[in-house]
Scaffold this motif. Structure first.
Motif, PDB file in Angstrom:
ATOM      1  N   THR A 202       6.125  -6.127   3.252  1.00  0.00           N
ATOM      2  CA  THR A 202       6.111  -7.569   3.002  1.00  0.00           C
ATOM      3  C   THR A 202       5.253  -7.821   1.758  1.00  0.00           C
ATOM      4  N   PRO A 203       5.375  -9.005   1.142  1.00  0.00           N
ATOM      5  CA  PRO A 203       4.525  -9.296  -0.023  1.00  0.00           C
ATOM      6  C   PRO A 203       3.039  -9.135   0.276  1.00  0.00           C
ATOM      7  N   GLU A 204       2.629  -9.533   1.467  1.00  0.00           N
ATOM      8  CA  GLU A 204       1.217  -9.411   1.840  1.00  0.00           C
ATOM      9  C   GLU A 204       0.814  -7.937   1.969  1.00  0.00           C
ATOM     10  N   GLN A 205       1.695  -7.142   2.582  1.00  0.00           N
ATOM     11  CA  GLN A 205       1.414  -5.717   2.731  1.00  0.00           C
ATOM     12  C   GLN A 205       1.383  -5.021   1.371  1.00  0.00           C
ATOM     13  N   ARG A 206       2.304  -5.415   0.490  1.00  0.00           N
ATOM     14  CA  ARG A 206       2.328  -4.836  -0.857  1.00  0.00           C
ATOM     15  C   ARG A 206       1.029  -5.122  -1.587  1.00  0.00           C
ATOM     16  N   LYS A 207       0.595  -6.362  -1.504  1.00  0.00           N
ATOM     17  CA  LYS A 207      -0.634  -6.751  -2.202  1.00  0.00           C
ATOM     18  C   LYS A 207      -1.821  -5.953  -1.684  1.00  0.00           C
ATOM     19  N   ALA A 208      -1.874  -5.756  -0.377  1.00  0.00           N
ATOM     20  CA  ALA A 208      -2.976  -4.990   0.213  1.00  0.00           C
ATOM     21  C   ALA A 208      -2.896  -3.512  -0.162  1.00  0.00           C
ATOM     22  N   THR A 209      -1.679  -3.000  -0.296  1.00  0.00           N
ATOM     23  CA  THR A 209      -1.481  -1.584  -0.634  1.00  0.00           C
ATOM     24  C   THR A 209      -1.787  -1.308  -2.099  1.00  0.00           C
ATOM     25  N   GLY A 210      -1.347  -2.219  -2.986  1.00  0.00           N
ATOM     26  CA  GLY A 210      -1.652  -2.094  -4.396  1.00  0.00           C
ATOM     27  C   GLY A 210      -0.653  -1.258  -5.187  1.00  0.00           C
ATOM     28  N   ARG A 211      -0.647  -1.501  -6.479  1.00  0.00           N
ATOM     29  CA  ARG A 211       0.188  -0.730  -7.387  1.00  0.00           C
ATOM     30  C   ARG A 211      -0.456   0.628  -7.655  1.00  0.00           C
ATOM     31  N   GLU A 212       0.314   1.510  -8.285  1.00  0.00           N
ATOM     32  CA  GLU A 212      -0.251   2.778  -8.730  1.00  0.00           C
ATOM     33  C   GLU A 212       0.344   3.150 -10.081  1.00  0.00           C
ATOM     34  N   THR A 213      -0.248   4.155 -10.707  1.00  0.00           N
ATOM     35  CA  THR A 213       0.164   4.548 -12.047  1.00  0.00           C
ATOM     36  C   THR A 213       1.113   5.744 -11.979  1.00  0.00           C
ATOM     37  N   PHE A 214       2.281   5.571 -12.596  1.00  0.00           N
ATOM     38  CA  PHE A 214       3.283   6.630 -12.688  1.00  0.00           C
ATOM     39  C   PHE A 214       3.234   7.215 -14.097  1.00  0.00           C
TER      40      PHE A 214
END
Length: 331
Positions: A202-214
């Protein structure tokens, strides 16, 4: 690098529809372990919900190896050396990041080596990629992305180098000219959500998980053109070997020869992937000296008849698969 007509488009990542299909099919095999399509572990680590964490299908492994042996023998009759590349599961490298209460059973901890032993006892060439990636991880480098199902460029590179050494051992004199391998472009960084986070949180879960660098490589301009040279090595497999993650480019560079590849998402069975290549005009015109067939550890035991686990177009009986294999290879 040769981009054959079988090449799927070189995309930044799989489309939403393909990802959804991949995981909706794969989730069935893991239903006994978790009801979710994605396992949400600690520190934002995500794992595909495919493959059992507790059970190993020994009969399925034996049956798959027997079919692969038939392919090896039929290809050998056409002068093609088969190398099977079994990619180990993400969970075995980050067991400490699995959700609370989730762990690999002793049998699953040994599953990769069980598969490798089965292949080697059948006389089938296969590198120990778990060992390759374990050494890389022990050196301090990640081998899978935190929020993505795919491996890192470092893991793809290390596996490509080991695969190249294996190919050179099998065929010391590869066709083609020195200097025809792919030049590697400079690296660039891409900050984004991994496919597991982007598609299934979910958007909330994504925000909590965070982006990463590829980390990916720029495409060298000279390599963007289609090549008329026949590739002595071909790779058939799933999205791990797509050009975005760098495996075919590094393989070509390490071999100093062109490499061709056909790939589709993980819900498409490895059995149909091999047939599609062998039935293609590319194979008939220019059969390679070495064929690298990439498969996944968690789905290795799934035969061509694994209804409900592969997409419908991949399903066929083992006998039907054998018949198409023989027809494609002129047997």
């Amino acid at each position: 690098m040769i981009f054959s007509p079988l090449f799927a488009p070189v995309t930044r990542r799989l489309s939403a529809a393909l990802l959804a299909a991949t995981f909706s099919v794969a989730a069935g095999s893991a239903a006994a372990d978790d009801a979710s399509i994605v396992l949400r572990g600690s520190d934002g680590w995500l794992f595909p919900g495919w493959g059992s964490l507790s059970e190993v299908d020994s009969r399925g492994i034996a049956a798959s190896t027997a079919l692969i042996k038939e392919a090896q023998q039929a290809l050998a009759a056409r002068g093609v050396k088969l190398q099977v590349l079994v990619l180990p599961d993400k969970t075995r490298f980050y067991p400490d990041k699995l959700p609370a209460g989730k762990a690999l059973s002793p049998a699953v901890q040994q599953r990769y080596q069980t598969i490798l032993t089965s292949l080697h006892q059948a006389g089938i060439s296969a590198i120990d990629d778990e060992k390759v990636l374990r050494q890389l991880k022990d050196s301090g480098k990640d081998v899978f992305y935190r929020t993505d199902q795919h491996w890192t460029q470092a893991a793809a590179d290390a596996t490509a180098q080991a695969t190249a050494a294996q190919a050179r051992e099998a065929v010391p004199a590869l066709n083609g000219d020195a200097g025809s391998g792919m030049a590697l472009g400079s690296e660039l960084k891409e900050r984004r959500y991994g496919d597991l986070a982007e598609r299934f949180l979910t958007p909330e879960q994504r925000k909590a998980t965070g982006r990463e660098t590829f980390t990916i490589r720029r495409q060298v301009a000279a390599n963007s053109l289609l090549s008329d040279s026949a590739a002595p090595v071909h790779v058939t497999g799933h999205s791990m070997v797509q050009p975005y993650f760098g495996f075919p480019q590094k393989l070509s560079n390490s071999l100093d020869r062109p490499v061709s590849v056909n790939w589709k998402p993980g819900n498409v069975g490895q059995w149909i992937l091999l047939l599609e290549y062998l039935e293609s005009p590319d194979f008939k015109r220019n059969p390679p000296q070495v064929l690298v067939w990439q498969v996944f550890e968690p789905t290795y035991a799934q035969g061509p008849q694994a209804s409900g686990l592969w997409d419908n177009a991949s399903i066929m009986s083992a006998d039907a698969w054998r018949q198409r294999l023989r027809a494609a290879l002129g047997k």
